[in-house]
Write a protein that holds these residues in place. Structure first.
Motif, PDB file in Angstrom:
ATOM      1  N   LEU A  64     -21.156  14.633 -17.804  1.00  0.00           N
ATOM      2  CA  LEU A  64     -22.368  15.419 -17.603  1.00  0.00           C
ATOM      3  C   LEU A  64     -22.152  16.574 -16.625  1.00  0.00           C
ATOM      4  CD1 LEU A  64     -25.052  12.588 -17.492  1.00  0.00           C
ATOM      5  CD2 LEU A  64     -24.524  14.109 -19.381  1.00  0.00           C
ATOM      6  N   CYS A  65     -21.080  16.526 -15.855  1.00  0.00           N
ATOM      7  CA  CYS A  65     -20.755  17.622 -14.934  1.00  0.00           C
ATOM      8  C   CYS A  65     -19.963  18.734 -15.632  1.00  0.00           C
ATOM      9  CB  CYS A  65     -19.946  17.107 -13.742  1.00  0.00           C
ATOM     10  SG  CYS A  65     -20.896  16.109 -12.576  1.00  0.00           S
ATOM     11  N   ARG A  66     -19.628  18.519 -16.880  1.00  0.00           N
ATOM     12  CA  ARG A  66     -18.898  19.535 -17.647  1.00  0.00           C
ATOM     13  C   ARG A  66     -19.832  20.722 -17.904  1.00  0.00           C
ATOM     14  NH1 ARG A  66     -16.233  17.147 -22.904  1.00  0.00           N
ATOM     15  NH2 ARG A  66     -17.745  18.452 -24.036  1.00  0.00           N
ATOM     16  N   PRO A  67     -19.398  21.961 -17.699  1.00  0.00           N
ATOM     17  CA  PRO A  67     -20.285  23.126 -17.818  1.00  0.00           C
ATOM     18  C   PRO A  67     -21.037  23.215 -19.139  1.00  0.00           C
ATOM     19  CG  PRO A  67     -18.243  23.772 -16.773  1.00  0.00           C
ATOM     20  CD  PRO A  67     -18.059  22.355 -17.202  1.00  0.00           C
ATOM     21  N   GLU A 119     -37.181  11.914 -21.173  1.00  0.00           N
ATOM     22  CA  GLU A 119     -36.914  13.280 -21.639  1.00  0.00           C
ATOM     23  C   GLU A 119     -36.067  14.048 -20.620  1.00  0.00           C
ATOM     24  OE1 GLU A 119     -38.173  14.956 -24.666  1.00  0.00           O
ATOM     25  OE2 GLU A 119     -38.222  12.842 -25.130  1.00  0.00           O
ATOM     26  N   TYR A 120     -35.032  13.408 -20.095  1.00  0.00           N
ATOM     27  CA  TYR A 120     -34.259  14.003 -19.013  1.00  0.00           C
ATOM     28  C   TYR A 120     -32.782  14.130 -19.358  1.00  0.00           C
ATOM     29  CZ  TYR A 120     -34.831  15.361 -14.074  1.00  0.00           C
ATOM     30  OH  TYR A 120     -34.956  16.062 -12.896  1.00  0.00           O
ATOM     31  N   LEU A 121     -32.468  14.017 -20.646  1.00  0.00           N
ATOM     32  CA  LEU A 121     -31.084  14.145 -21.090  1.00  0.00           C
ATOM     33  C   LEU A 121     -31.093  14.419 -22.590  1.00  0.00           C
ATOM     34  CD1 LEU A 121     -28.029  13.882 -20.530  1.00  0.00           C
ATOM     35  CD2 LEU A 121     -28.249  11.428 -20.923  1.00  0.00           C
ATOM     36  N   ASP A 122     -30.331  15.426 -23.004  1.00  0.00           N
ATOM     37  CA  ASP A 122     -30.245  15.776 -24.418  1.00  0.00           C
ATOM     38  C   ASP A 122     -29.617  14.609 -25.187  1.00  0.00           C
ATOM     39  OD1 ASP A 122     -29.760  16.828 -26.927  1.00  0.00           O
ATOM     40  OD2 ASP A 122     -29.170  18.795 -26.169  1.00  0.00           O
ATOM     41  N   PRO A 123     -30.317  14.045 -26.194  1.00  0.00           N
ATOM     42  CA  PRO A 123     -29.748  12.933 -26.969  1.00  0.00           C
ATOM     43  C   PRO A 123     -28.416  13.282 -27.623  1.00  0.00           C
ATOM     44  CG  PRO A 123     -32.085  13.189 -27.445  1.00  0.00           C
ATOM     45  CD  PRO A 123     -31.685  14.371 -26.627  1.00  0.00           C
ATOM     46  N   ALA A 134     -26.117  15.007 -26.301  1.00  0.00           N
ATOM     47  CA  ALA A 134     -25.071  14.849 -25.286  1.00  0.00           C
ATOM     48  C   ALA A 134     -24.607  13.393 -25.232  1.00  0.00           C
ATOM     49  CB  ALA A 134     -25.590  15.288 -23.916  1.00  0.00           C
ATOM     50  N   VAL A 135     -25.550  12.468 -25.393  1.00  0.00           N
ATOM     51  CA  VAL A 135     -25.206  11.038 -25.417  1.00  0.00           C
ATOM     52  C   VAL A 135     -24.315  10.737 -26.616  1.00  0.00           C
ATOM     53  CG1 VAL A 135     -26.126   8.704 -25.638  1.00  0.00           C
ATOM     54  CG2 VAL A 135     -27.300  10.362 -24.182  1.00  0.00           C
ATOM     55  N   SER A 136     -24.691  11.283 -27.767  1.00  0.00           N
ATOM     56  CA  SER A 136     -23.902  11.073 -28.985  1.00  0.00           C
ATOM     57  C   SER A 136     -22.498  11.639 -28.837  1.00  0.00           C
ATOM     58  CB  SER A 136     -24.601  11.712 -30.185  1.00  0.00           C
ATOM     59  OG  SER A 136     -25.879  11.157 -30.386  1.00  0.00           O
TER      60      SER A 136
END
Length: 626
Positions: free
Chosen positions: A555-558, A313-317, A319-321
């Motif tokens: 992932l470093c994108r604001p 639970e440490y990354l928005d799914p 965002a992966v998509s």
């Protein structure tokens, strides 16, 4: 009175058996993610279940592996049983003893042994290794089922068939096989069931992106079960219940077999067709179709992918998509619960992860053990959005900022319920107050637990002094009778549901809990605490380093950093991303973004060396064993 007592006893038995299942079913319709609070009736988790690719993949993988391993094990086990039956008695007994070893061995021994064997043979842990492992431990169960039936067969009939001109193969299928078919079928069902239910062996032989239901449920329990799992469990329970009802209503044909003169009724023919042919065929079709669907959704190029190993639970799914859609790079995603679980898997080299997210002290340990590759910052232009203060803080464990990029940060403190605690909370000392007996939650983590005790005693949380560590151990042992539970992510549900008055918690979790329960308050004790940073790193054996750098850059994108903050509520080091947070009270929250004055006595964990790491673990075992 006797009959009434029997009924009461029977009712209590059924209550104990089915109350947990009833609770699970109710929770599957609860319109909130926490089990501690009823948010109204909803069916959305059932819809979400079938859109949750992780859970559906785990379900399909479980069914496919169970079916394939059972089929292959049945063929091999039957052949082995036939061969053993033809041997001399002493040799047969010896071989039977060897084949029984996997059944007598502890699963953890079998699992670790197979894992080490696969590593030695340079096998990549994944679907194929799970399948091979399941076939291996299923074969003895098939042999055990088939051998008794072979002993019951009449050799004379088989030899008579040969004398009459039948070939050995034809004679086997016409004479021997019908006699042993019940044993073969029993062996198949037993192998299928064992494979379906296995966890331990699968846990040690699986690779990234591959989960069965057992391993998926285990990982969910460790970090807090998703409501979709309640929905899935409800469906599985109702399916089994329906099958049991159908089986019990299946017509009994044994009596009809004894009376061959009686004609089988039309209804019995239809029932036999449905239960003996249609239902098994439908199961095979569903599993096969699901397998094809699963394979088509997860088929990945061996080159254009990135294998990510991250906390649960440490990354928005989403965002992966988005990353996959924008770059065309497939993300293979696997989760872990603690740094100590992650480290040996990376160290073993059995799995070549491309991106990992360890905590500060573990980054230092991985650097010292040459497990990390240097990051090419030319491929990460979005690094400019990471605040200088966090890059400077990272130098405590990555002196030249060559191996890591900050992802999330926060503190460890005390979350307390204002309706249950009527005094000011500003010190770790309250966790030793006897009036809060059985109302205290501690982190089930060696460094976090000892960090609390060491800071309370006025020592550094990176202490290696044996006397200081012994004092901290004694303090934790003295506290143990007051502790309700040692937990990790489960502290959220317990505090939201008013099940405890005080809990040691990470600041990001505290922010989420406070949103769900306004009675909760978070404080960093005056003695100081842990200021932690979790960072992205690239292992030395990564096979897709450029894709890994693209993933980190994304992932470093604001906007992505802000999306992750909204999803997991942990503090982001991305200064531009923080400015995008709409809610001013959250953007300026002292929990998520504490004032520097609150961090005066805070320290970052450091790797203390393998010897001291072993010492900490030994002392922690002494605490837990008391």
């Amino acid at each position: 009175m006797k009959n009434i007592a029997k009924k009461i006893y029977l009712t209590l038995i059924f209550l104990l058996l089915y109350a947990p299942i009833a609770t699970l079913i109710v929770l599957s319709f609860n319109n909130t993610k926490t089990r501690s609070k009823w948010g109204g009736f909803t069916g959305k988790w059932y819809l979400s279940l079938f859109h949750n690719q992780d859970i559906m993949n785990a379900l399909y993988t479980t069914l496919i592996i169970a079916l394939l391993s059972a089929l292959i094990a049945t063929v091999l086990g039957t052949a082995a049983a036939i061969g053993m039956q033809a041997m001399k008695s002493k040799i047969r007994t010896f071989l039977l003893g060897i084949t029984n070893i996997p059944m007598l061995n502890a699963d953890i021994v079998t699992g670790i042994s197979l894992m080490l064997l696969f590593i030695a043979w340079r096998f990549t842990l994944g679907f194929s290794t799970i399948l091979l492992a399941h076939i291996t431990f299923n074969i003895p169960y098939v042999i055990l089922s088939v051998l008794p039936k072979l002993k019951q067969t009449n050799k004379n009939i088989y030899e008579a068939a040969l004398d009459l001109g039948a070939s050995p193969v034809y004679a086997f299928y016409k004479v021997v096989f019908p006699d042993i078919l019940p044993g073969v079928f029993s062996g198949f069902l037993l192998a299928f069931t064992m494979s379906l239910d296995d966890f331990v062996i699968t846990h040690f032989t699986k690779g990234p992106g591959i989960d069965t239901l057992s391993t998926k449920i285990y990982s969910e329990v460790r970090k807090g079960i998703k409501p979709e799992m309640y929905a899935l469990s409800t469906i599985l329970f109702l399916t089994v219940l329906l099958l049991l009802i159908l089986v019990n209503f299946t017509p009994d044909t044994q009596k009809e077999d004894k009376k061959k003169s009686r004609k089988i009724t039309h209804i019995h023919k239809i029932s036999s067709l449905i239960f003996k042919k249609a239902v098994p065929a439908l199961m095979v079709i569903v599993i096969t179709a699901g397998g094809i669907f699963y394979h088509s959704r997860n088929q990945m190029s061996t080159q254009n992918q990135v294998i990510v190993y991250n906390w649960g639970e440490y990354l928005d799914p989403d965002a992966v998509s988005m990353f996959e859609k924008e770059t065309g790079i497939d993300v293979v995603y696997e989760e872990y619960e603690t740094n100590e679980i992650m480290y040996p898997k990376v160290q073993s080299g059995a799995i070549a992860y491309d991106v990992v997210c360890p905590s500060d002290y573990m980054v230092q340990r991985m650097i010292e053990n040459d497990l990390l590759a240097e990051i090419n910052y030319n491929n990460i232009p979005n690094l400019e959005y990471i605040g200088d203060i966090y890059m400077e803080q990272s130098k405590q464990f990555d002196p030249e900022n060559k191996y890591s990029i900050p992802y999330l940060w926060g503190t460890v403190g005390i979350l307390y319920n204002k309706s249950m605690v009527d005094e000011p909370v500003d010190s770790w000392g309250i966790l030793w107050d006897e009036k809060y007996e059985d109302n205290i939650l501690m982190q089930d983590s060696v460094r976090d637990a000892f960090g609390v005790a060491l800071k309370y005693l006025g020592y550094s949380l990176n202490s290696t002094d044996l006397d200081e560590l012994e004092a901290a151990k004694k303090l934790l042992i003295a506290q143990k009778p007051l502790v309700q539970a040692y937990v990790i992510d489960q502290v959220r549900d317990k505090m939201i549901g008013n099940e405890a008055a005080l809990g040691v918690i990470y600041s990001g979790e505290a922010l989420y809990c406070q949103m769900e329960n306004p009675d909760l308050e978070y404080v960093i004790p005056k003695e100081g605490s842990n200021l932690w940073i979790d960072s992205w790193v690239i292992p030395e054996n990564a096979r897709h380093k450029e894709n890994a750098e693209k993933f980190i850059n994304f992932l470093c994108r604001p906007d992505i950093a802000k999306m992750n903050f909204d999803y997991i509520t942990y503090s982001i080091p991305n200064t531009a991303g923080r400015e995008l947070i709409e809610d001013e009270s959250v953007r300026n929250s002292t929990i998520a973004f504490p004032d520097p004055s609150q961090l005066t006595n805070c320290e970052t964990f450091q790797f203390l060396g393998d010897e001291n790491d072993t010492l900490y673990n030994q002392l922690w075992r002494e605490v837990k064993s008391q």
